[in-house]
Design a protein around this motif. Sequence first.
Motif, PDB file in Angstrom:
ATOM      1  N   LEU A   1      24.395 -13.643 -41.987  1.00  0.00           N
ATOM      2  CA  LEU A   1      24.283 -13.728 -40.979  1.00  0.00           C
ATOM      3  C   LEU A   1      24.893 -12.739 -40.301  1.00  0.00           C
ATOM      4  CD1 LEU A   1      23.129 -16.978 -40.203  1.00  0.00           C
ATOM      5  CD2 LEU A   1      21.987 -15.045 -39.489  1.00  0.00           C
ATOM      6  N   CYS A   2      24.896 -11.238 -40.067  1.00  0.00           N
ATOM      7  CA  CYS A   2      25.732 -10.653 -39.804  1.00  0.00           C
ATOM      8  C   CYS A   2      26.365 -10.743 -38.019  1.00  0.00           C
ATOM      9  CB  CYS A   2      25.188  -9.227 -40.039  1.00  0.00           C
ATOM     10  SG  CYS A   2      24.951  -8.340 -41.277  1.00  0.00           S
ATOM     11  N   GLY A   3      26.775 -11.162 -37.771  1.00  0.00           N
ATOM     12  CA  GLY A   3      27.317 -12.027 -36.962  1.00  0.00           C
ATOM     13  C   GLY A   3      26.793 -12.113 -34.682  1.00  0.00           C
TER      14      GLY A   3
ATOM     15  N   ASP B   1      23.316 -27.385 -37.501  1.00  0.00           N
ATOM     16  CA  ASP B   1      22.125 -28.485 -37.767  1.00  0.00           C
ATOM     17  C   ASP B   1      21.322 -27.693 -38.126  1.00  0.00           C
ATOM     18  OD1 ASP B   1      23.836 -30.496 -37.671  1.00  0.00           O
ATOM     19  OD2 ASP B   1      23.432 -31.393 -34.999  1.00  0.00           O
ATOM     20  N   VAL B   2      20.972 -26.790 -37.825  1.00  0.00           N
ATOM     21  CA  VAL B   2      19.289 -25.588 -38.266  1.00  0.00           C
ATOM     22  C   VAL B   2      19.888 -25.234 -39.723  1.00  0.00           C
ATOM     23  CG1 VAL B   2      17.698 -23.818 -37.813  1.00  0.00           C
ATOM     24  CG2 VAL B   2      18.950 -25.016 -36.165  1.00  0.00           C
ATOM     25  N   LEU B   3      20.946 -23.946 -39.963  1.00  0.00           N
ATOM     26  CA  LEU B   3      21.715 -23.443 -40.889  1.00  0.00           C
ATOM     27  C   LEU B   3      21.783 -24.450 -41.952  1.00  0.00           C
ATOM     28  CD1 LEU B   3      23.705 -20.572 -39.409  1.00  0.00           C
ATOM     29  CD2 LEU B   3      21.050 -20.484 -39.852  1.00  0.00           C
ATOM     30  N   LYS B   4      22.024 -25.928 -41.924  1.00  0.00           N
ATOM     31  CA  LYS B   4      22.206 -26.831 -42.712  1.00  0.00           C
ATOM     32  C   LYS B   4      20.625 -26.532 -44.329  1.00  0.00           C
ATOM     33  CE  LYS B   4      22.449 -31.296 -40.815  1.00  0.00           C
ATOM     34  NZ  LYS B   4      22.699 -32.082 -39.725  1.00  0.00           N
ATOM     35  N   ASN B   5      20.391 -26.569 -43.212  1.00  0.00           N
ATOM     36  CA  ASN B   5      18.543 -27.338 -43.867  1.00  0.00           C
ATOM     37  C   ASN B   5      18.662 -25.600 -44.712  1.00  0.00           C
ATOM     38  OD1 ASN B   5      17.978 -29.168 -42.912  1.00  0.00           O
ATOM     39  ND2 ASN B   5      17.201 -28.344 -40.565  1.00  0.00           N
ATOM     40  N   THR B   6      18.830 -24.718 -44.983  1.00  0.00           N
ATOM     41  CA  THR B   6      18.676 -23.571 -45.678  1.00  0.00           C
ATOM     42  C   THR B   6      18.938 -24.107 -47.091  1.00  0.00           C
ATOM     43  OG1 THR B   6      20.025 -22.689 -44.080  1.00  0.00           O
ATOM     44  CG2 THR B   6      18.932 -21.161 -46.168  1.00  0.00           C
ATOM     45  N   ASP B   7      17.961 -23.692 -48.282  1.00  0.00           N
ATOM     46  CA  ASP B   7      17.769 -24.120 -49.028  1.00  0.00           C
ATOM     47  C   ASP B   7      19.146 -23.744 -50.471  1.00  0.00           C
ATOM     48  OD1 ASP B   7      17.946 -24.101 -52.178  1.00  0.00           O
ATOM     49  OD2 ASP B   7      15.708 -23.716 -51.838  1.00  0.00           O
ATOM     50  N   GLN B   8      19.528 -25.146 -50.751  1.00  0.00           N
ATOM     51  CA  GLN B   8      20.614 -25.141 -51.137  1.00  0.00           C
ATOM     52  C   GLN B   8      21.029 -24.206 -52.509  1.00  0.00           C
ATOM     53  OE1 GLN B   8      21.881 -28.728 -52.424  1.00  0.00           O
ATOM     54  NE2 GLN B   8      20.271 -28.304 -54.412  1.00  0.00           N
ATOM     55  N   ASP B   9      19.848 -23.638 -53.028  1.00  0.00           N
ATOM     56  CA  ASP B   9      20.086 -22.678 -53.716  1.00  0.00           C
ATOM     57  C   ASP B   9      20.175 -21.041 -53.467  1.00  0.00           C
ATOM     58  OD1 ASP B   9      19.965 -24.248 -56.161  1.00  0.00           O
ATOM     59  OD2 ASP B   9      18.071 -23.971 -56.449  1.00  0.00           O
ATOM     60  N   ILE B  10      20.154 -20.730 -52.031  1.00  0.00           N
ATOM     61  CA  ILE B  10      20.900 -19.794 -51.028  1.00  0.00           C
ATOM     62  C   ILE B  10      21.757 -19.664 -50.333  1.00  0.00           C
ATOM     63  CG2 ILE B  10      19.290 -18.254 -50.045  1.00  0.00           C
ATOM     64  CD1 ILE B  10      16.440 -19.391 -50.425  1.00  0.00           C
ATOM     65  N   PRO B  11      22.802 -19.050 -51.082  1.00  0.00           N
ATOM     66  CA  PRO B  11      23.917 -19.584 -50.310  1.00  0.00           C
ATOM     67  C   PRO B  11      23.822 -18.262 -49.030  1.00  0.00           C
ATOM     68  CG  PRO B  11      24.537 -18.576 -52.864  1.00  0.00           C
ATOM     69  CD  PRO B  11      22.671 -18.722 -52.228  1.00  0.00           C
ATOM     70  N   LEU B  12      24.673 -19.397 -48.179  1.00  0.00           N
ATOM     71  CA  LEU B  12      25.084 -18.071 -46.918  1.00  0.00           C
ATOM     72  C   LEU B  12      25.725 -17.620 -46.476  1.00  0.00           C
ATOM     73  CD1 LEU B  12      23.967 -21.886 -44.253  1.00  0.00           C
ATOM     74  CD2 LEU B  12      22.566 -19.575 -44.523  1.00  0.00           C
ATOM     75  N   VAL B  13      25.510 -16.002 -45.799  1.00  0.00           N
ATOM     76  CA  VAL B  13      26.952 -15.470 -45.543  1.00  0.00           C
ATOM     77  C   VAL B  13      27.239 -14.977 -44.097  1.00  0.00           C
ATOM     78  CG1 VAL B  13      27.809 -13.169 -46.664  1.00  0.00           C
ATOM     79  CG2 VAL B  13      26.372 -14.872 -48.790  1.00  0.00           C
ATOM     80  N   PHE B  14      28.601 -15.813 -43.452  1.00  0.00           N
ATOM     81  CA  PHE B  14      28.753 -15.303 -42.136  1.00  0.00           C
ATOM     82  C   PHE B  14      29.650 -13.827 -41.928  1.00  0.00           C
ATOM     83  CE2 PHE B  14      27.739 -19.854 -43.383  1.00  0.00           C
ATOM     84  CZ  PHE B  14      26.621 -19.814 -41.789  1.00  0.00           C
ATOM     85  N   VAL B  15      29.226 -13.375 -41.127  1.00  0.00           N
ATOM     86  CA  VAL B  15      30.150 -12.000 -40.677  1.00  0.00           C
ATOM     87  C   VAL B  15      30.202 -12.558 -39.199  1.00  0.00           C
ATOM     88  CG1 VAL B  15      29.376  -9.787 -40.280  1.00  0.00           C
ATOM     89  CG2 VAL B  15      28.268 -10.315 -42.416  1.00  0.00           C
ATOM     90  N   SER B  16      31.702 -11.772 -38.587  1.00  0.00           N
ATOM     91  CA  SER B  16      32.082 -12.323 -37.516  1.00  0.00           C
ATOM     92  C   SER B  16      31.356 -11.182 -35.972  1.00  0.00           C
ATOM     93  CB  SER B  16      33.488 -12.325 -37.687  1.00  0.00           C
ATOM     94  OG  SER B  16      33.982 -11.336 -37.740  1.00  0.00           O
ATOM     95  N   GLY B  17      31.150 -11.758 -35.440  1.00  0.00           N
ATOM     96  CA  GLY B  17      30.785 -11.045 -33.995  1.00  0.00           C
ATOM     97  C   GLY B  17      31.547 -10.658 -33.384  1.00  0.00           C
TER      98      GLY B  17
END
Length: 312
Positions: A85-87, A108-124
Amino acid sequence: MAAAGSAFLRARGRTLTAFRPDAEYQWKGPFYFIQGADPQFGLIKSWTHGDTENGDDEWGEEIKLTEQAVQAVNKLNPKPKFFVLCGDLVQGMPGTRWKKDQERDLKDVLKNTDQDIPLVFVSGNHDIGNTPTRETIDDYCKNWGDDFFSFWVGGVFFLVLNSQLYSDSSKCPELRQAQDAWLDEQLAVAANQKCKHIIVFQHIPLFLSEPDEDDDYFNLSKSVRQKLMEKFHKAGVKAVFSGHYHRNAGGSYKGLEMVVSSAIGCQLGKDTHGLRVVVVTEEKVVHRYYSLTELGSHGIEKELLDMLAKQK
């Protein structure tokens, strides 16, 4: 479902703990990832009402759109290597009334992402402020992990940058210097490791369509831009993926592709709420922007799936 806390704090010690470098240095064949940008909880109402300072007290529409994005990503087969997610995760600037509530609802929404798909966060800029301080960046890091870091996936080197430090670091010049020194070190590491490609994620695009375009709210200033473009070009960076513009755009500079992706949330142009599918092959990086509806209903088109099936 990912464990709530850990899913958001995988970027630690300037790397992404979801991937072990020693297991990821080697090319293992084509793969893909998903890029999203600007869920920006609170912007739709504040933009519609013409009050982007204080009008961000509702974000029900963004919740639904981000749920739609997560559901679309979870259905994909094969699974993407990660979801970046690019910011501009939320609309509220540091210290504003609704920011914490917006961040809680986004998690609360993003925690439902499949645990095998890591979330990568970018600061905006909305995550750390238009003129960030050490405090606003520290607060972001406690919530979402490091503001700049690198990681390896299947022989490809990924760099996540804090582009706000290139936009205005007047209140924390030492942090910009730290990122600059770190970036030079990382590009040297990439050269030594003989990676297949180098890919950069940052919130603010280097440019929207032309490398020499005029300075704008939506790009980095020419002086900063030129230095970064040359640095990336010399290091062999293949592509830079950004958000911020809430529209699709992009161009190229000496073989470096600048990809600007529209938003999951509020649209400021004629694009649809969507996500970008990015396929990485041995020779190239190919990408396509999908509307949330299209990706959720039909998945990835055959042409891209065929690229993933090759060279296995």
